[in-house]
Design a protein around this motif. Structure first.
Motif, PDB file in Angstrom:
ATOM      1  N   UNK A  83       0.835  -1.201   0.000  1.00 55.74           N
ATOM      2  CA  UNK A  83       0.000   0.000   0.000  1.00 55.74           C
ATOM      3  C   UNK A  83       0.871   1.253   0.000  1.00 55.74           C
ATOM      4  N   UNK A  84       1.945   1.225   0.777  1.00 60.48           N
ATOM      5  CA  UNK A  84       2.869   2.363   0.808  1.00 60.48           C
ATOM      6  C   UNK A  84       3.524   2.567  -0.552  1.00 60.48           C
ATOM      7  N   UNK A  85       3.925   1.472  -1.179  1.00 62.29           N
ATOM      8  CA  UNK A  85       4.545   1.562  -2.502  1.00 62.29           C
ATOM      9  C   UNK A  85       3.571   2.134  -3.535  1.00 62.29           C
ATOM     10  N   UNK A  86       2.319   1.709  -3.468  1.00 62.59           N
ATOM     11  CA  UNK A  86       1.307   2.229  -4.394  1.00 62.59           C
ATOM     12  C   UNK A  86       1.108   3.729  -4.167  1.00 62.59           C
ATOM     13  N   UNK A  87       1.068   4.138  -2.905  1.00 62.20           N
ATOM     14  CA  UNK A  87       0.908   5.547  -2.575  1.00 62.20           C
ATOM     15  C   UNK A  87       2.074   6.371  -3.118  1.00 62.20           C
ATOM     16  N   UNK A  90       1.904   6.887  -6.856  1.00 61.00           N
ATOM     17  CA  UNK A  90       0.927   7.923  -7.223  1.00 61.00           C
ATOM     18  C   UNK A  90       1.498   9.313  -7.002  1.00 61.00           C
ATOM     19  N   UNK A  91       2.284   9.475  -5.947  1.00 59.51           N
ATOM     20  CA  UNK A  91       2.877  10.778  -5.655  1.00 59.51           C
ATOM     21  C   UNK A  91       3.892  11.190  -6.726  1.00 59.51           C
ATOM     22  N   UNK A  92       4.574  10.214  -7.293  1.00 60.41           N
ATOM     23  CA  UNK A  92       5.632  10.543  -8.251  1.00 60.41           C
ATOM     24  C   UNK A  92       5.145  10.577  -9.695  1.00 60.41           C
ATOM     25  N   UNK A  93       3.873  10.375  -9.918  1.00 57.32           N
ATOM     26  CA  UNK A  93       3.342  10.401 -11.295  1.00 57.32           C
ATOM     27  C   UNK A  93       3.052  11.802 -11.745  1.00 57.32           C
TER      28      UNK A  93
END
Length: 93
Positions: A83-87, A90-93
Protein backbone atom coordinates in the motif's frame (compact mmCIF):
# COMPACT_ATOMS: atom_id res chain seq x y z
CA UNK A 1 20.82 -54.80 -22.63
CA UNK A 2 20.71 -57.23 -19.73
CA UNK A 3 21.68 -56.69 -16.12
CA UNK A 4 23.31 -59.42 -14.04
CA UNK A 5 20.58 -59.49 -11.37
CA UNK A 6 17.04 -60.80 -11.14
CA UNK A 7 14.04 -58.49 -11.25
CA UNK A 8 12.57 -57.97 -7.76
CA UNK A 9 9.34 -56.52 -6.42
CA UNK A 10 11.27 -53.32 -5.57
CA UNK A 11 11.81 -52.78 -9.31
CA UNK A 12 8.05 -52.39 -9.75
CA UNK A 13 7.63 -49.85 -6.94
CA UNK A 14 7.62 -46.15 -7.84
CA UNK A 15 11.04 -44.66 -6.94
CA UNK A 16 9.62 -42.19 -4.40
CA UNK A 17 8.18 -45.09 -2.34
CA UNK A 18 11.09 -47.54 -2.53
CA UNK A 19 12.39 -48.52 0.88
CA UNK A 20 9.68 -46.53 2.67
CA UNK A 21 7.44 -47.87 5.43
CA UNK A 22 3.80 -48.14 4.26
CA UNK A 23 2.68 -47.41 7.84
CA UNK A 24 3.94 -43.83 7.36
CA UNK A 25 1.54 -43.21 4.46
CA UNK A 26 -2.18 -42.89 3.85
CA UNK A 27 -4.53 -42.11 1.00
CA UNK A 28 -5.63 -38.50 0.66
CA UNK A 29 -9.25 -37.80 -0.33
CA UNK A 30 -8.31 -37.62 -4.01
CA UNK A 31 -6.60 -41.02 -3.86
CA UNK A 32 -3.00 -39.76 -3.83
CA UNK A 33 -0.61 -41.51 -1.44
CA UNK A 34 0.77 -38.98 1.08
CA UNK A 35 2.78 -39.02 4.30
CA UNK A 36 0.69 -39.08 7.46
CA UNK A 37 2.98 -36.48 9.10
CA UNK A 38 2.83 -33.99 6.21
CA UNK A 39 1.04 -31.30 8.25
CA UNK A 40 3.50 -31.55 11.13
CA UNK A 41 6.44 -31.56 8.72
CA UNK A 42 4.98 -28.54 6.92
CA UNK A 43 4.56 -26.44 10.06
CA UNK A 44 8.13 -27.29 11.11
CA UNK A 45 9.40 -26.17 7.69
CA UNK A 46 7.49 -22.88 7.97
CA UNK A 47 8.85 -22.37 11.52
CA UNK A 48 12.39 -23.01 10.28
CA UNK A 49 11.97 -20.46 7.48
CA UNK A 50 10.78 -17.86 9.99
CA UNK A 51 13.71 -18.67 12.29
CA UNK A 52 16.17 -18.42 9.38
CA UNK A 53 15.08 -14.83 8.67
CA UNK A 54 15.08 -14.07 12.43
CA UNK A 55 11.35 -13.39 12.64
CA UNK A 56 10.80 -16.14 15.24
CA UNK A 57 13.12 -17.34 17.99
CA UNK A 58 15.05 -20.55 17.40
CA UNK A 59 13.27 -22.70 19.92
CA UNK A 60 12.64 -26.44 19.61
CA UNK A 61 9.32 -25.97 21.40
CA UNK A 62 6.70 -23.78 19.78
CA UNK A 63 2.96 -23.69 19.29
CA UNK A 64 1.29 -23.84 15.89
CA UNK A 65 -0.69 -20.75 16.84
CA UNK A 66 2.57 -18.80 17.27
CA UNK A 67 3.64 -19.74 13.75
CA UNK A 68 0.23 -18.83 12.30
CA UNK A 69 0.21 -15.48 14.12
CA UNK A 70 3.72 -14.68 12.89
CA UNK A 71 2.74 -15.48 9.29
CA UNK A 72 -0.40 -13.33 9.66
CA UNK A 73 1.71 -10.41 10.93
CA UNK A 74 4.19 -10.91 8.10
CA UNK A 75 1.37 -10.84 5.53
CA UNK A 76 -0.11 -7.70 7.08
CA UNK A 77 3.33 -6.08 6.96
CA UNK A 78 3.68 -7.02 3.27
CA UNK A 79 0.23 -5.61 2.51
CA UNK A 80 1.14 -2.41 4.32
CA UNK A 81 4.38 -2.13 2.37
CA UNK A 82 2.52 -2.69 -0.91
CA UNK A 83 0.00 0.00 0.00
CA UNK A 84 2.87 2.36 0.81
CA UNK A 85 4.55 1.56 -2.50
CA UNK A 86 1.31 2.23 -4.39
CA UNK A 87 0.91 5.55 -2.58
CA UNK A 88 4.49 6.58 -3.39
CA UNK A 89 3.98 5.67 -7.07
CA UNK A 90 0.93 7.92 -7.22
CA UNK A 91 2.88 10.78 -5.65
CA UNK A 92 5.63 10.54 -8.25
CA UNK A 93 3.34 10.40 -11.29
Amino acid sequence: MSLERKVTLEDFIMPEYRGKNPDDYEFRGDGKIVRKDRWETGIHRIHTLLVDVEIMPDSPEFEIGEVVKTVELLIEHCKSMEASNQFLKKLTQ
